[in-house]
Design an enzyme around this catalytic site. Sequence first.
Site, PDB file in Angstrom:
ATOM      1  N   CYS A  15       0.843  -1.192   0.000  1.00 24.14           N
ATOM      2  CA  CYS A  15       0.000   0.000   0.000  1.00 24.14           C
ATOM      3  C   CYS A  15       0.878   1.241   0.000  1.00 24.14           C
ATOM      4  O   CYS A  15       1.854   1.286   0.753  1.00 24.14           O
ATOM      5  CB  CYS A  15      -0.908  -0.017   1.222  1.00 24.14           C
ATOM      6  SG  CYS A  15      -1.975   1.419   1.358  1.00 24.14           S
ATOM      7  N   PRO A  16       0.612   2.187  -0.846  1.00 24.89           N
ATOM      8  CA  PRO A  16      -0.577   2.385  -1.674  1.00 24.89           C
ATOM      9  C   PRO A  16      -0.381   2.003  -3.142  1.00 24.89           C
ATOM     10  O   PRO A  16      -1.221   2.297  -3.973  1.00 24.89           O
ATOM     11  CB  PRO A  16      -0.792   3.896  -1.560  1.00 24.89           C
ATOM     12  CG  PRO A  16       0.601   4.448  -1.565  1.00 24.89           C
ATOM     13  CD  PRO A  16       1.415   3.437  -0.767  1.00 24.89           C
TER      14      PRO A  16
END
Length: 185
Positions: A15-16
């Site tokens: 992430c992200p």
Amino acid sequence: MVQIDFTLDAKGLACPMPIVKTKKTMKSMDSGKVLEILATDKGSTADLQAWAKSSGHQYIGTETEGDVLRHFLRKDGAGSPEETITIPEIALADFAQKVETDENLTILDVREKDEFEESHIPGAVHIALGDVETRMEELKKEDTIYIICHSGRRSGIAGDAMAKKGFDKLYNVVPGMRDWTGKTV
């Protein structure tokens, strides 16, 4: 079986990045086309579900093959702008000062359960991003809420969803727990 038009390899990305790469790929696709996203980030399921909902794309589902998650999204609403509400950001250093001086701070941690259990800011409320839509009413709309995740991407998506439901005192903590050096439990 889902008819796939494009495949995006996001294996090994945390992430992200799976969402960042998905968003970029979806922009170049025609409406109605299906994107398969290959990911190994466990949080990518909730992230992609929430992002698809907030951006007008259809989340079709996820299949698991060993350690690889195969996510399927259909592009809808081509040519129409994404309806997003950008909530204000607060720098991690400024947020850390608030945590040190304000005992009544409302902190919403939207990371996955295992991330939260591993380490979180004392007093933080945990609602994983995938559950924000159904559980946000557990929070008070009149409170100032600081939303945090690993990097700032999931917290921004959560803030967007909450703002659409009338929460108007929201701050996205950027970059998030990835760089947090304060007290944790």
